[in-house]
Design a protein around this motif. Structure first.
Motif, short mmCIF file in Angstrom:
data_model
loop_
_atom_site.label_atom_id
_atom_site.label_comp_id
_atom_site.label_asym_id
_atom_site.label_seq_id
_atom_site.Cartn_x
_atom_site.Cartn_y
_atom_site.Cartn_z
N ARG A 147 3.60 49.21 38.65
CA ARG A 147 3.19 50.62 38.78
C ARG A 147 3.10 51.27 37.41
NH1 ARG A 147 3.93 52.33 44.26
NH2 ARG A 147 5.02 50.71 45.39
N PHE A 178 -8.74 47.64 42.91
CA PHE A 178 -8.46 48.23 44.23
C PHE A 178 -9.38 47.63 45.28
CE2 PHE A 178 -8.83 51.10 47.74
CZ PHE A 178 -7.57 51.64 47.90
N SER A 216 -8.31 45.70 48.63
CA SER A 216 -8.50 46.39 49.91
C SER A 216 -9.65 45.79 50.71
CB SER A 216 -8.78 47.87 49.68
OG SER A 216 -10.03 48.00 49.02
N HIS A 244 -14.29 57.74 49.11
CA HIS A 244 -12.87 58.00 48.96
C HIS A 244 -12.51 58.45 47.53
CE1 HIS A 244 -8.63 57.58 49.98
NE2 HIS A 244 -8.45 57.03 48.79
N PHE A 245 -13.13 57.81 46.53
CA PHE A 245 -12.64 58.04 45.16
C PHE A 245 -13.48 59.02 44.34
CE2 PHE A 245 -10.45 53.85 45.84
CZ PHE A 245 -9.16 54.32 45.66
N ASP A 277 -4.03 60.84 40.32
CA ASP A 277 -3.93 60.50 41.75
C ASP A 277 -4.54 59.12 42.02
OD1 ASP A 277 -2.83 62.96 42.21
OD2 ASP A 277 -4.78 63.92 42.54
N PHE A 278 -5.66 58.89 41.37
CA PHE A 278 -6.36 57.60 41.54
C PHE A 278 -5.45 56.43 41.13
CE2 PHE A 278 -9.14 54.66 38.86
CZ PHE A 278 -9.47 53.82 39.92
N LYS A 279 -4.82 56.57 39.96
CA LYS A 279 -3.97 55.48 39.48
C LYS A 279 -2.80 55.24 40.43
CE LYS A 279 -4.70 55.45 34.50
NZ LYS A 279 -4.15 55.88 33.21
N LYS A 280 -2.27 56.32 40.99
CA LYS A 280 -1.16 56.15 41.94
C LYS A 280 -1.60 55.30 43.13
CE LYS A 280 1.37 60.15 41.32
NZ LYS A 280 1.42 61.55 41.68
N GLN A 281 -2.82 55.54 43.59
CA GLN A 281 -3.30 54.78 44.75
C GLN A 281 -3.53 53.32 44.40
OE1 GLN A 281 -6.25 56.53 47.25
NE2 GLN A 281 -5.35 58.56 47.12
N ASN A 327 -0.08 51.71 44.15
CA ASN A 327 0.49 51.44 45.47
C ASN A 327 -0.16 50.22 46.11
OD1 ASN A 327 2.33 53.47 45.50
ND2 ASN A 327 0.97 54.96 46.47
N ALA A 328 -1.49 50.17 46.03
CA ALA A 328 -2.21 49.05 46.66
C ALA A 328 -1.75 47.72 46.07
CB ALA A 328 -3.71 49.22 46.49
#
Ligand code: AMP
Ligand code: TRP
Length: 336
Positions: free
Chosen positions: A223, A253, A257, A267-268, A275-279, A282-283
């Motif tokens: 992360r 990503f 996914s 979505h992006f 926010d994008f990097k957080k997603q 997480n993925a």
């Protein structure tokens, strides 16, 4: 002439047991291998003879071979469906490599981008001949099993072209012998770039701590690396003008996914980078957590990996030996 294990077309690929496997190896190669297991008869190699083209500490190399075997299994390679093979356990790899060396013009080898890049950085030190012969050994790995398809990342495409050139040259000199292997690149993730510098391919040998996500990194580290990845000066995602850093994170990503392009865009688009990097983080972490659990479980079963590798070598050896026998006969040299 060649003994098929099944009627399915054959797939072969390999990974070197050197450095730490990263998400580029996974998305460019391993993940796609897993998907091919049902449609093809697969042989997946731990190519230790390739690894020693640069010096490896013997005890580290030995440990790495088992680590890679466990990573194959953790990725979802099923040893009942596919053969997992340590290259040096099947001597026919090295033997065919020599036979093919003798039909390969040296000019073809000097032209290889990987050879040029690797040796450029070694200026002054002695360059092992193995580095030059490396793609011939790779061609031998493939042609030994008459593989129809070779799933790799983009950096191996040139070596695959050379394998076809060698096969063609052999066929024209000695008669039709080898199947032409096709290159299979993933549609997304074929070239994952460094997180610290998205103009450079993510590589096992790059030392920077923010460069690669290793498959065995602690999730918190993964992360952190993604949150710190180089992007560009835009405030949010614009698919028309984005730089290579954002494009790289998006493709990581998407490869994980398996979302289609329009879902990615919907979505992006317009999302702020934080926010994008957080997603993305997480993925990646959520995908690799169960993977690491499987890895740890496999490492706790004494003798299991060794038995899988012994079985793999036993299963493929008759095919490999029969190819070498045919090649020797065609070339007019001694066969027992
Ligand atoms: P290697 O680490 O050189 O043994 O590569 C093993 C496999 O991973 C090969 O199929 C490579 O093409 C693939 N690979 C290595 N680095 C990357 C990367 N940065 N992106 C995508 N695939 C990669
Ligand atoms: N040269 C490949 C790499 O570094 C590894 C490899 C060796 C390989 N033999 C192979 C890949 C045969 C595909 C098929 O990535």
């Amino acid at each position: 002439m060649f003994t098929p294990l099944t009627m399915r077309p054959r797939v072969l690929s390999g990974i070197q047991p050197s450095g730490n496997l990263h998400i580029g190896n996974y998305l460019g190669a391993l993940k796609n291998w897993v998907a091919m297991q049902h449609g093809y008869e697969c042989v997946f190699c731990i190519v230790d003879l390739h690894a020693i083209t640069v010096y490896q500490k013997p005890e580290e190399l030995r440990a790495k071979i088992l680590e890679i075997a466990a990573l194959f299994l953790a990725s979802g390679i099923d040893p009942k469906l596919s053969s997992m093979v340590v290259q040096s356990m099947v001597p026919a790899h090295a033997e065919l490599a020599w036979l093919l060396t003798c039909v390969t013009p040296v000019g073809w080898l000097y032209r290889m981008t990987q050879f040029k890049a690797k040796t450029e950085s070694m200026e002054g030190s002695s360059i092992g001949d193995g580095l030059l012969q490396y793609p011939v050994l790779m061609a031998a790995d493939i042609l030994l099993y008459q593989a129809a398809v070779v799933p790799v990342g983009e950096d191996q495409a040139q070596h695959l072209e050379l394998a076809r050139d060698i096969a063609q040259r052999f066929n024209s000199l000695y008669g039709d012998t080898f199947v032409m292997p096709a290159t299979s690149l993933p549609s997304v993730g074929a070239r994952v770039m460094g997180l610290d510098d998205p103009t450079k391919k993510m590589s096992k040998s790059e030392k920077g701590s923010g460069h690669a996500i290793a498959l065995l990194d602690a999730p918190a580290d993964m992360r952190k690396k993604i949150m710190r990845a180089t992007t560009d000066s835009n405030p949010h995602i614009d698919f028309e003008t984005m730089g290579p850093g954002v494009a790289n994170l998006l493709s990581i990503f998407q490869a994980i996914s398996e979302w289609p392009d329009d879902q990615m865009k919907n979505h992006f688009s317009g999302m702020r980078y934080g926010d994008f990097k957080k997603q993305v983080a997480n993925a990646v972490a959520e995908h690799l957590e169960p993977f690491q659990q499987r890895y740890n479980q496999i490492r706790q079963e004494p003798g299991y990996l060794e038995s899988v590798l012994r079985e793999g070598a036993g299963r493929v050896s008759p095919i490999a030996n029969s190819t070498v026998r045919t090649v020797k006969q065609r070339m007019g040299i001694y066969t027992e």
